[in-house]
Enzyme design. Structure first.
Site, PDB file in Angstrom:
ATOM      1  N   SER A 144       0.847  -1.208   0.000  1.00  0.00           N
ATOM      2  CA  SER A 144       0.000   0.000   0.000  1.00  0.00           C
ATOM      3  C   SER A 144       0.871   1.242   0.000  1.00  0.00           C
ATOM      4  O   SER A 144       2.018   1.212   0.475  1.00  0.00           O
ATOM      5  CB  SER A 144      -0.870   0.019   1.252  1.00  0.00           C
ATOM      6  OG  SER A 144      -1.527   1.255   1.385  1.00  0.00           O
ATOM      7  N   TYR A 157      -2.576  -0.752  10.981  1.00  0.00           N
ATOM      8  CA  TYR A 157      -2.608  -1.226   9.583  1.00  0.00           C
ATOM      9  C   TYR A 157      -1.336  -0.852   8.814  1.00  0.00           C
ATOM     10  O   TYR A 157      -0.754  -1.696   8.127  1.00  0.00           O
ATOM     11  CB  TYR A 157      -3.840  -0.620   8.914  1.00  0.00           C
ATOM     12  CG  TYR A 157      -3.960  -0.828   7.423  1.00  0.00           C
ATOM     13  CD1 TYR A 157      -4.423  -2.032   6.898  1.00  0.00           C
ATOM     14  CD2 TYR A 157      -3.637   0.195   6.525  1.00  0.00           C
ATOM     15  CE1 TYR A 157      -4.562  -2.210   5.520  1.00  0.00           C
ATOM     16  CE2 TYR A 157      -3.769   0.017   5.158  1.00  0.00           C
ATOM     17  CZ  TYR A 157      -4.237  -1.184   4.655  1.00  0.00           C
ATOM     18  OH  TYR A 157      -4.366  -1.362   3.299  1.00  0.00           O
ATOM     19  N   LYS A 161       1.522  -3.007   6.252  1.00  0.00           N
ATOM     20  CA  LYS A 161       1.769  -2.764   4.824  1.00  0.00           C
ATOM     21  C   LYS A 161       3.252  -2.470   4.580  1.00  0.00           C
ATOM     22  O   LYS A 161       3.812  -2.863   3.561  1.00  0.00           O
ATOM     23  CB  LYS A 161       0.872  -1.626   4.339  1.00  0.00           C
ATOM     24  CG  LYS A 161      -0.598  -2.015   4.330  1.00  0.00           C
ATOM     25  CD  LYS A 161      -0.894  -2.980   3.195  1.00  0.00           C
ATOM     26  CE  LYS A 161      -1.727  -4.143   3.570  1.00  0.00           C
ATOM     27  NZ  LYS A 161      -2.042  -5.029   2.436  1.00  0.00           N
TER      28      LYS A 161
HETATM   29  N1  LIG Z   1      -8.778  -0.327  -1.186  1.00  0.00           N
HETATM   30  C1  LIG Z   1      -7.698   0.402  -0.962  1.00  0.00           C
HETATM   31  O1  LIG Z   1      -7.757   1.663  -0.980  1.00  0.00           O
HETATM   32  C2  LIG Z   1      -6.384  -0.242  -0.724  1.00  0.00           C
HETATM   33  C3  LIG Z   1      -6.263  -1.583  -0.451  1.00  0.00           C
HETATM   34  N2  LIG Z   1      -5.016  -2.129  -0.231  1.00  0.00           N
HETATM   35  C4  LIG Z   1      -4.878  -3.549   0.060  1.00  0.00           C
HETATM   36  O2  LIG Z   1      -5.504  -4.301  -0.948  1.00  0.00           O
HETATM   37  C5  LIG Z   1      -5.829  -5.573  -0.428  1.00  0.00           C
HETATM   38  C6  LIG Z   1      -7.224  -5.943  -0.875  1.00  0.00           C
HETATM   39  O3  LIG Z   1      -8.136  -5.053  -0.296  1.00  0.00           O
HETATM   40  P1  LIG Z   1      -9.410  -4.457  -1.045  1.00  0.00           P
HETATM   41  O4  LIG Z   1      -9.598  -5.126  -2.350  1.00  0.00           O
HETATM   42  O5  LIG Z   1      -9.327  -3.007  -0.975  1.00  0.00           O
HETATM   43  O6  LIG Z   1     -10.551  -4.896  -0.007  1.00  0.00           O
HETATM   44  P2  LIG Z   1     -11.786  -5.880  -0.070  1.00  0.00           P
HETATM   45  O7  LIG Z   1     -12.387  -5.789   1.294  1.00  0.00           O
HETATM   46  O8  LIG Z   1     -12.649  -5.594  -1.241  1.00  0.00           O
HETATM   47  O9  LIG Z   1     -11.141  -7.309  -0.289  1.00  0.00           O
HETATM   48  C7  LIG Z   1     -10.514  -8.011   0.744  1.00  0.00           C
HETATM   49  C8  LIG Z   1     -10.355  -9.438   0.316  1.00  0.00           C
HETATM   50  O10 LIG Z   1      -9.572 -10.108   1.307  1.00  0.00           O
HETATM   51  C9  LIG Z   1     -10.295 -11.241   1.780  1.00  0.00           C
HETATM   52  N3  LIG Z   1      -9.975 -11.476   3.164  1.00  0.00           N
HETATM   53  C10 LIG Z   1     -10.129 -10.654   4.234  1.00  0.00           C
HETATM   54  N4  LIG Z   1      -9.704 -11.240   5.354  1.00  0.00           N
HETATM   55  C11 LIG Z   1      -9.275 -12.481   4.994  1.00  0.00           C
HETATM   56  C12 LIG Z   1      -8.747 -13.577   5.694  1.00  0.00           C
HETATM   57  N5  LIG Z   1      -8.562 -13.538   7.011  1.00  0.00           N
HETATM   58  N6  LIG Z   1      -8.432 -14.695   4.992  1.00  0.00           N
HETATM   59  C13 LIG Z   1      -8.629 -14.774   3.660  1.00  0.00           C
HETATM   60  N7  LIG Z   1      -9.132 -13.759   2.930  1.00  0.00           N
HETATM   61  C14 LIG Z   1      -9.456 -12.626   3.601  1.00  0.00           C
HETATM   62  C15 LIG Z   1     -11.752 -10.902   1.566  1.00  0.00           C
HETATM   63  O11 LIG Z   1     -12.499 -12.119   1.541  1.00  0.00           O
HETATM   64  P3  LIG Z   1     -14.056 -12.171   1.941  1.00  0.00           P
HETATM   65  O12 LIG Z   1     -14.765 -11.344   0.884  1.00  0.00           O
HETATM   66  O13 LIG Z   1     -14.415 -13.605   1.888  1.00  0.00           O
HETATM   67  O14 LIG Z   1     -14.141 -11.542   3.301  1.00  0.00           O
HETATM   68  C16 LIG Z   1     -11.674 -10.208   0.221  1.00  0.00           C
HETATM   69  O15 LIG Z   1     -11.574 -11.148  -0.815  1.00  0.00           O
HETATM   70  C17 LIG Z   1      -5.641  -5.496   1.086  1.00  0.00           C
HETATM   71  O16 LIG Z   1      -4.436  -6.134   1.437  1.00  0.00           O
HETATM   72  C18 LIG Z   1      -5.528  -3.990   1.340  1.00  0.00           C
HETATM   73  O17 LIG Z   1      -4.732  -3.727   2.458  1.00  0.00           O
HETATM   74  C19 LIG Z   1      -3.894  -1.390  -0.300  1.00  0.00           C
HETATM   75  C20 LIG Z   1      -3.975  -0.077  -0.563  1.00  0.00           C
HETATM   76  C21 LIG Z   1      -5.215   0.608  -0.799  1.00  0.00           C
HETATM   77  C1  LIG Z   2      -8.414   1.289   3.436  1.00  0.00           C
HETATM   78  C2  LIG Z   2      -7.853   2.594   2.952  1.00  0.00           C
HETATM   79  O1  LIG Z   2      -8.868   3.337   2.385  1.00  0.00           O
HETATM   80  C3  LIG Z   2      -6.829   2.379   1.940  1.00  0.00           C
HETATM   81  O2  LIG Z   2      -5.980   1.372   2.369  1.00  0.00           O
HETATM   82  C4  LIG Z   2      -4.737   1.742   2.183  1.00  0.00           C
HETATM   83  O3  LIG Z   2      -3.820   0.984   2.249  1.00  0.00           O
HETATM   84  C5  LIG Z   2      -4.630   3.165   1.921  1.00  0.00           C
HETATM   85  O4  LIG Z   2      -4.333   3.804   3.105  1.00  0.00           O
HETATM   86  C6  LIG Z   2      -5.989   3.529   1.456  1.00  0.00           C
HETATM   87  O5  LIG Z   2      -6.390   4.782   1.786  1.00  0.00           O
END
Ligand SMILES: NC(=O)C1=CN([C@@H]2O[C@H](COP(=O)(O)OP(=O)(O)OC[C@H]3O[C@@H](n4cnc5c(N)ncnc54)[C@H](OP(=O)(O)O)[C@@H]3O)[C@@H](O)[C@H]2O)C=CC1
Ligand SMILES: C[C@H](O)[C@@H]1OC(=O)[C@H](O)[C@@H]1O
Length: 254
Positions: A144, A157, A161
């Protein structure tokens, strides 16, 4: 041009958001896909239906990445279905926004276990399979922008990351001799389930948009191209690298 023809790509957290977009992006580029998820059965099934509609094979394997056995089980099921593992996209993560001073111990522990321990176990299990296969492989971790900057309600968090980013750097060194490349993507703010509640606050959402030089927040599909690129031979000499995918948010000081 298809960049992942004939490859087997594993994606953790593939039911929604960035992981789902990566899984579908990989299938569009010719890969068979295995996704892990923890709760969303229907969304996981619909992701696999999309993969199959693209003419590729897909499986969904349920399991909590915080447990080491989930990683070995996920890799074993992918090998059973497709015969090999070429790419691991370690993506699953959570971000339960909370203030620092009264952060519950359970929230800290769970966030560390899912985001950091989970990534470690998955990367290790995939790497062991790739070493056994003997023809290299690729690991892409979803870190991230938060590996590089802080967040008032993300004190539990952002260290995870930064840890994932660091894990990719060390794994790149440990696994280079096996022909395994390890890189991370650093998304900015991407509209997904993880921040739906946080960004329901109109003022916060507008503030985040205004901080982004490209003038909009990211969509999950914005990550698919960079992840597919890093997974492909186009990036054959890229390892230990981190790619910001944030619409320019990180560099926007003033
Ligand atoms: N969205 C953002 O702005 C940003 C996101 N990220 C990172 O991107 C990644 C994906 O997040 P994002 O797509 O945004 O979020 P979502 O909530 O849309 O997706 C999260 C995914 O992770 C799965 N998950 C959560 N907990 C577990 C677990 N314990 N075991 C297995 N699977 C799990 C969920 O499964 P289920 O649906 O079954 O719960 C889902 O498929 C994360 O690592 C997040 O930190 C990084 C930077 C920015
Ligand atoms: C969950 C936040 O919106 C997202 O996750 C990150 O890793 C960045 O900080 C984004 O803002």
């Amino acid at each position: 041009m298809k960049l992942l023809e004939g490859k087997t790509v594993l994606v953790t957290g593939g039911s929604t958001g960035i992981g789902r977009a990566a899984a579908i992006g990989a299938a569009q580029h010719g890969a068979d896909v295995a996704i892990n998820y923890v709760a969303s059965d229907e969304k996981a099934e619909s992701c696999i239906a999309e993969v199959e509609a693209l003419g590729r094979r897909g499986i969904a394997v349920k399991g909590d990445v915080a447990l080491p056995e989930t990683a070995t089980d996920f890799v074993a099921k992918a090998v059973e279905a497709f015969g090999k593992v070429d790419v691991m996209v370690s993506n699953a993560g959570i971000c339960p926004f909370h203030a620092f001073l009264d952060m519950p111990v359970e929230t800290v522990d769970r966030t560390f276990r899912v985001n950091l321990h989970g990534a470690y176990y998955m990367v290790q299990a995939a790497a062991n399979q790739m070493v056994k296969q003997g023809h290299g492989g690729v690991i892409v971790a979803v870190s991230s922008i938060s590996a590089l900057v802080g967040g008032e309600f993300q004190t539990h968090y952002t260290p995870t990351k930064a840890g994932v980013h660091s894990l990719m750097q060390s794994a790149a060194i440990a696994l280079g001799k096996h022909g395994i490349r390890c890189n991370s993507v650093l998304p900015g703010t991407i509209l997904t389930e993880i921040n739906k509640d946080d960004l329901a606050d109109e003022a916060k959402r507008r503030y985040m948009e205004e901080r982004t030089p490209l003038g909009r927040l990211g969509m999950p599909e914005d990550l698919a191209g960079p992840i597919v690129f890093l997974a492909s031979d186009m990036a054959a000499y890229v390892t230990g690298a981190a790619l910001l995918v944030d619409g320019g948010m990180f560099v926007n000081l003033q």
